[in-house]
Design a protein around this motif. Structure first.
Motif, PDB file in Angstrom:
ATOM      1  N   PRO A  56       0.951  -1.105  -0.074  1.00 40.94           N
ATOM      2  CA  PRO A  56       0.041   0.119  -0.004  1.00 40.94           C
ATOM      3  C   PRO A  56       0.922   1.319   0.062  1.00 40.94           C
ATOM      4  O   PRO A  56       0.359   2.319  -0.355  1.00 40.94           O
ATOM      5  N   ALA A  57       2.149   1.293   0.597  1.00 37.01           N
ATOM      6  CA  ALA A  57       2.866   2.460   0.604  1.00 37.01           C
ATOM      7  C   ALA A  57       3.388   2.711  -0.666  1.00 37.01           C
ATOM      8  O   ALA A  57       3.419   4.102  -1.103  1.00 37.01           O
ATOM      9  N   ALA A  58       3.360   2.008  -1.567  1.00 35.08           N
ATOM     10  CA  ALA A  58       3.874   2.098  -3.087  1.00 35.08           C
ATOM     11  C   ALA A  58       2.826   1.958  -4.147  1.00 35.08           C
ATOM     12  O   ALA A  58       2.852   2.256  -5.552  1.00 35.08           O
ATOM     13  N   ASN A  59       1.551   1.733  -3.651  1.00 38.47           N
ATOM     14  CA  ASN A  59       0.449   1.373  -4.449  1.00 38.47           C
ATOM     15  C   ASN A  59       0.932   0.281  -5.659  1.00 38.47           C
ATOM     16  O   ASN A  59       0.596   0.719  -6.847  1.00 38.47           O
ATOM     17  N   GLU A  60       1.526  -0.801  -5.444  1.00 29.57           N
ATOM     18  CA  GLU A  60       2.040  -1.691  -6.067  1.00 29.57           C
ATOM     19  C   GLU A  60       1.402  -3.167  -5.723  1.00 29.57           C
ATOM     20  O   GLU A  60       1.390  -3.616  -4.498  1.00 29.57           O
ATOM     21  N   ILE A  61       1.039  -4.118  -6.666  1.00 31.25           N
ATOM     22  CA  ILE A  61       0.872  -5.220  -6.604  1.00 31.25           C
ATOM     23  C   ILE A  61       1.684  -6.313  -7.178  1.00 31.25           C
ATOM     24  O   ILE A  61       2.111  -6.159  -8.356  1.00 31.25           O
ATOM     25  N   SER A  90      -1.482  -0.680  -8.331  1.00 32.72           N
ATOM     26  CA  SER A  90      -2.462  -1.443  -7.934  1.00 32.72           C
ATOM     27  C   SER A  90      -3.662  -0.744  -8.018  1.00 32.72           C
ATOM     28  O   SER A  90      -4.795  -1.180  -7.789  1.00 32.72           O
ATOM     29  N   ASN A  91      -3.469   0.517  -8.428  1.00 27.52           N
ATOM     30  CA  ASN A  91      -4.675   1.348  -8.812  1.00 27.52           C
ATOM     31  C   ASN A  91      -5.109   1.438 -10.481  1.00 27.52           C
ATOM     32  O   ASN A  91      -6.211   1.503 -10.744  1.00 27.52           O
ATOM     33  N   LYS A 134       7.244  -6.903   6.402  1.00 29.61           N
ATOM     34  CA  LYS A 134       7.434  -5.486   7.168  1.00 29.61           C
ATOM     35  C   LYS A 134       8.919  -4.923   6.876  1.00 29.61           C
ATOM     36  O   LYS A 134       9.031  -3.646   6.970  1.00 29.61           O
ATOM     37  N   ASP A 135       9.669  -5.753   6.662  1.00 31.30           N
ATOM     38  CA  ASP A 135      11.051  -5.033   6.462  1.00 31.30           C
ATOM     39  C   ASP A 135      11.358  -5.011   5.036  1.00 31.30           C
ATOM     40  O   ASP A 135      12.389  -4.730   4.527  1.00 31.30           O
ATOM     41  N   ASN A 136      10.309  -5.118   4.228  1.00 34.61           N
ATOM     42  CA  ASN A 136      10.507  -4.559   2.834  1.00 34.61           C
ATOM     43  C   ASN A 136      11.143  -5.810   1.982  1.00 34.61           C
ATOM     44  O   ASN A 136      11.475  -5.488   0.944  1.00 34.61           O
ATOM     45  N   LYS A 147      12.123  -5.374  -2.719  1.00 38.16           N
ATOM     46  CA  LYS A 147      11.188  -5.191  -3.705  1.00 38.16           C
ATOM     47  C   LYS A 147      11.530  -4.754  -5.251  1.00 38.16           C
ATOM     48  O   LYS A 147      10.639  -4.837  -6.202  1.00 38.16           O
ATOM     49  N   SER A 148      12.774  -4.150  -5.212  1.00 36.77           N
ATOM     50  CA  SER A 148      13.044  -4.009  -6.846  1.00 36.77           C
ATOM     51  C   SER A 148      13.378  -5.200  -7.502  1.00 36.77           C
ATOM     52  O   SER A 148      13.307  -5.263  -8.973  1.00 36.77           O
ATOM     53  N   GLY A 149      13.529  -6.644  -6.828  1.00 41.52           N
ATOM     54  CA  GLY A 149      13.471  -7.747  -7.677  1.00 41.52           C
ATOM     55  C   GLY A 149      15.175  -8.109  -7.484  1.00 41.52           C
ATOM     56  O   GLY A 149      15.344  -9.322  -8.134  1.00 41.52           O
ATOM     57  N   LYS A 150      16.016  -7.424  -6.711  1.00 38.95           N
ATOM     58  CA  LYS A 150      17.120  -7.950  -6.367  1.00 38.95           C
ATOM     59  C   LYS A 150      17.230  -9.083  -5.361  1.00 38.95           C
ATOM     60  O   LYS A 150      16.455  -8.921  -4.424  1.00 38.95           O
ATOM     61  N   PHE A 151      18.050 -10.266  -5.857  1.00 39.07           N
ATOM     62  CA  PHE A 151      17.838 -11.451  -5.253  1.00 39.07           C
ATOM     63  C   PHE A 151      18.790 -11.137  -3.778  1.00 39.07           C
ATOM     64  O   PHE A 151      19.735 -10.641  -3.798  1.00 39.07           O
TER      65      PHE A 151
END
Length: 361
Positions: free
Chosen positions: A180-185, A201-202, A243-245, A262-266
């Motif tokens: 919800p912080a970034a409006n991303e799904i 997500s919007n 919660k630690d992203n 969240k960027s996709g970095k492993f």
């Protein structure tokens, strides 16, 4: 008793009590089944395969099931001529309170959207909006509704998938999680594609996607049950934002969890029950409570829920076994927790039920 002996007893007492306290403080959560949850459904309704579960900000429990998997024997009341007094397939989306009372039920085909043929996955945004998906061979979309079932948004569509690097169409998606912080799904995509993909997500606008280890995904056929495979196996079955992203992804048929930024970095990975064949071991996962020290793994091949230390993957315990009694499982598929730490599970194939497990005192 002289001072020296009293000191020795005091030291021993502190050591024993302190050790017991430390052991208690580090003890993983344990659970017991609530055989009376949920309460019987109204309207002569019955569930098919229950393919998703989620909790919302009000501690309501949402499930999605597959009405088309209800057999003629189970839906005899709908046949002509009537075969039996019971039953009628329930609407696909059902909302319960913690006591097991049904609050609302809705869903199914409607104007302006493509309802999935084989429902799979449900997620509730903090705002209350409801996301659902499907994994039939023609289900390449996810849908967003209000809590009352009003259609809001569709990402992807029915028909053909366009592969793991297409930015508009999905490939039999399994699960989703909103930031919800970034409006991303974030979407675990899925039973055909081999990736995590992210949209607004919007608006549904494409943001990014990646495969195993954060690499460009490939649709090349590869052997399953390989915890070091360079690609995700099918299905990419869950995605959970912590919660630690960090983002935890269920690579079910490779018996592993991969962790990403969240960027996709492993970041890292955890192998789990690596000798499991069948449909693999990591079907779904969820933190056990707000501290997120432990995660709970729904393992639908071994038919148990396992408690792991999130940071290390250390196994701390498990509950359930293959069977039909309360507390047993057959293809335990998805998992959720409420604010009290009670656990909710769902089962597909012939399991066709939802169960509740409360924390043992």
């Amino acid at each position: 008793m002289n001072t020296y002996i009293r000191s020795i007893f005091l030291i021993l007492f502190i050591a024993i009590c302190g050790g017991a306290y430390a052991q208690s403080a580090s003890k993983a959560p344990q659970y017991k089944v609530d055989p009376y949850w949920p309460k019987p459904l109204p309207n002569n309704w019955i569930l098919g395969q229950v393919s998703g579960v989620a909790t919302d900000a009000n501690d309501h429990i949402w499930i999605i099931h597959r009405p088309l998997t209800v057999t003629d024997d189970e839906k005899g009341a709908t046949l002509t001529p009537r075969r039996s007094k019971c039953c009628v397939p329930a609407p696909p989306v059902l909302e319960f309170d913690k006591q097991g009372n049904l609050l609302h039920a809705w869903g199914g085909p409607g104007a302006g959207y493509d309802w999935p043929k084989n429902e799979h996955g449900i997620y509730i945004e903090p705002s209350g909006n409801v996301w659902v998906g499907g994994n039939d061979v023609t289900d390449h979309m996810i849908l967003k509704f209000t809590p009352q079932g009003k259609f809001l948004l569709q990402i992807g569509g029915k028909g053909e998938s366009l592969g793991s690097n297409n930015t508009t169409q999905l490939g039999r998606p399994a699960h989703m999680n909103v930031d919800p912080a970034a409006n991303e799904i974030y979407i675990a995509d899925g039973y055909l594609n081999k990736r995590v993909i992210v949209f607004d997500s919007n608006t549904g606008a494409y943001k990014r996607h990646w495969g195993a280890y954060g690499n460009v995904p490939s649709d090349e056929k590869m052997a399953n049950f390989n915890p070091t495979s360079p690609q995700f196996a099918n299905p990419v079955h869950c995605v959970r934002l912590m919660k630690d992203n960090t983002l935890l992804v269920c690579d079910r048929a490779n018996n592993r969890i991969q962790v990403f930024e969240k960027s996709g970095k492993f970041i890292r990975e955890m192998a789990y029950e690596t000798e499991t064949k069948g449909s693999g071991s990591v079907w779904d996962l969820i933190p056990s409570d707000a501290s997120q020290k432990y995660i709970l793994i729904a393992d639908g091949t071994n038919n148990e829920v396992t408690v792991l230390v999130r940071e290390t993957g250390q196994k701390m315990g498990s509950f359930g076994r293959s069977g039909r009694n309360a507390g047993d499982f057959h293809w335990v598929h998805n998992i959720a927790v409420d604010s009290d730490g009670s656990v909710y599970t769902t089962e597909v194939d012939t399991g066709k039920r939802a169960q509740r497990f409360t924390k043992s005192k």
